[in-house]
Design an enzyme around this catalytic site. Structure first.
Site, mmCIF file in Angstrom:
data_model
loop_
_atom_site.group_PDB
_atom_site.id
_atom_site.type_symbol
_atom_site.label_atom_id
_atom_site.label_comp_id
_atom_site.label_asym_id
_atom_site.label_seq_id
_atom_site.Cartn_x
_atom_site.Cartn_y
_atom_site.Cartn_z
ATOM 1 N N TRP A 22 0.865 -1.271 0.020
ATOM 2 C CA TRP A 22 -0.129 -0.085 -0.014
ATOM 3 C C TRP A 22 1.049 1.213 0.061
ATOM 4 C CZ3 TRP A 22 -5.028 -0.121 -0.740
ATOM 5 C CH2 TRP A 22 -5.915 1.095 -0.621
ATOM 6 N N HIS A 52 0.719 -4.827 7.566
ATOM 7 C CA HIS A 52 -0.430 -5.148 6.449
ATOM 8 C C HIS A 52 0.233 -5.326 5.227
ATOM 9 C CE1 HIS A 52 -3.537 -3.531 9.446
ATOM 10 N NE2 HIS A 52 -2.762 -2.966 9.922
ATOM 11 N N HIS A 56 -2.507 -10.769 5.007
ATOM 12 C CA HIS A 56 -2.359 -10.340 6.476
ATOM 13 C C HIS A 56 -3.860 -10.076 7.013
ATOM 14 C CE1 HIS A 56 -3.021 -6.365 4.473
ATOM 15 N NE2 HIS A 56 -3.920 -6.243 5.365
ATOM 16 N N ASP A 58 -6.576 -7.809 9.466
ATOM 17 C CA ASP A 58 -6.559 -6.501 10.152
ATOM 18 C C ASP A 58 -7.399 -6.823 11.503
ATOM 19 O OD1 ASP A 58 -5.708 -5.388 8.097
ATOM 20 O OD2 ASP A 58 -7.836 -4.282 7.565
ATOM 21 N N HIS A 62 -7.329 -1.526 14.068
ATOM 22 C CA HIS A 62 -6.669 -0.812 13.003
ATOM 23 C C HIS A 62 -7.409 0.320 12.877
ATOM 24 C CE1 HIS A 62 -4.786 -0.360 9.466
ATOM 25 N NE2 HIS A 62 -5.691 -0.782 8.649
ATOM 26 N N HIS A 166 -13.653 -0.352 6.172
ATOM 27 C CA HIS A 166 -13.004 -0.972 7.674
ATOM 28 C C HIS A 166 -13.889 -0.795 8.652
ATOM 29 C CE1 HIS A 166 -9.184 -1.272 4.916
ATOM 30 N NE2 HIS A 166 -8.853 -2.010 6.031
ATOM 31 N N GLU A 178 -6.903 -9.738 4.361
ATOM 32 C CA GLU A 178 -6.608 -9.082 3.271
ATOM 33 C C GLU A 178 -5.536 -9.779 2.366
ATOM 34 O OE1 GLU A 178 -7.996 -4.505 4.366
ATOM 35 O OE2 GLU A 178 -6.371 -5.269 5.088
HETATM 36 ZN ZN LIG Z 1 -4.885 -4.358 6.618
#
Ligand SMILES: [Zn+2]
Length: 215
Positions: A22, A52, A56, A58, A62, A166, A178
């Site tokens: 990301w 992340h 992975h 969350d 988060h 989220h 994710e």
């Molecule tokens: Zn994540």
């Protein structure tokens, strides 16, 4: 290899030095700190990356202040029956498309989109990946599914309000996986094992995820 080994399908992404991540997350650095070829006693790698990265999970913390960390996840969130759902929409996962699949409370659902065969082949971050729309997130929250898995780096879109998606899911107590690569599996029912590394109070953790078809 035994028959059992062949039945399990690895749906996780291999973590490697310099892999896409990301955009505002830390880069993935994996280097030999000690190396036999350099006269050290063994090969030993140093790893630095955001939690992340690649496949992975969350945790609620988060996006929710003082909520549970990934080390507090119940094992049953990610071990047990799961359903892989094929998403046909090329842009986003819509509530209308999800309704057709009659999701049930407590289900673990993984969405196989066009991301799986497309995004993981790229050597750069892909911005236009398929993501969960806000009405779809609301539908998942109302349905009270247990766990949701997506096949790129976020449940929310890069050009959409990812934080909101989220928050809707995490507030509803839904656990999020994710970064799955579902290109090797079809829609259907599977046994799933997905275990995030036990990082103290962490907002996320890399995970290994495997599926075995239920006959
Ligand atoms: Zn994540």
């Amino acid at each position: 290899m035994t028959d059992d080994d062949e039945a399990w399908i690895d749906v996780s992404v291999t973590v490697r030095h310099g892999m896409p991540h990301w955009p505002d997350n830390p880069p993935i650095v994996m280097q030999r700190a000690m190396e036999l070829a350099r006269g050290h006693a063994c090969n030993l790698s140093h790893l630095a990356m955001g939690v992340h990265t690649g496949t992975h999970m969350d945790a609620p913390v988060h996006f929710i202040h003082q909520a549970a960390g990934v080390d507090q996840m119940p094992l049953t969130a990610t071990m047990g029956p799961a359903r892989v759902i094929e998403i046909t929409d090329p842009r986003e996962i819509t509530a209308d498309e999800l309704r057709e699949h009659r999701l049930q409370a407590g289900e673990r659902v993984l969405f196989r989109t066009s991301n799986s065969p497309r995004c993981w082949q790229a050597d750069r971050f892909v911005e236009d990946f398929v993501y969960i729309s806000e009405p779809a997130a609301e539908y998942l929250a109302e349905t009270r599914v247990r766990t949701v898995g997506v096949d790129y780096l976020s449940v929310g879109g890069y050009h959409a309000d990812g934080a909101k998606i989220h928050r809707i899911l995490l507030t509803a107590g839904i656990w999020i996986i994710e970064g799955l690569d579902l290109s090797a599996v079809r829609a259907g029912r599977y046994d799933m094992i997905c275990l995030p590394v036990k990082l103290h109070g962490s907002d996320g953790a890399p995970a290994r995820a495997v599926l075995r078809p239920i006959a």
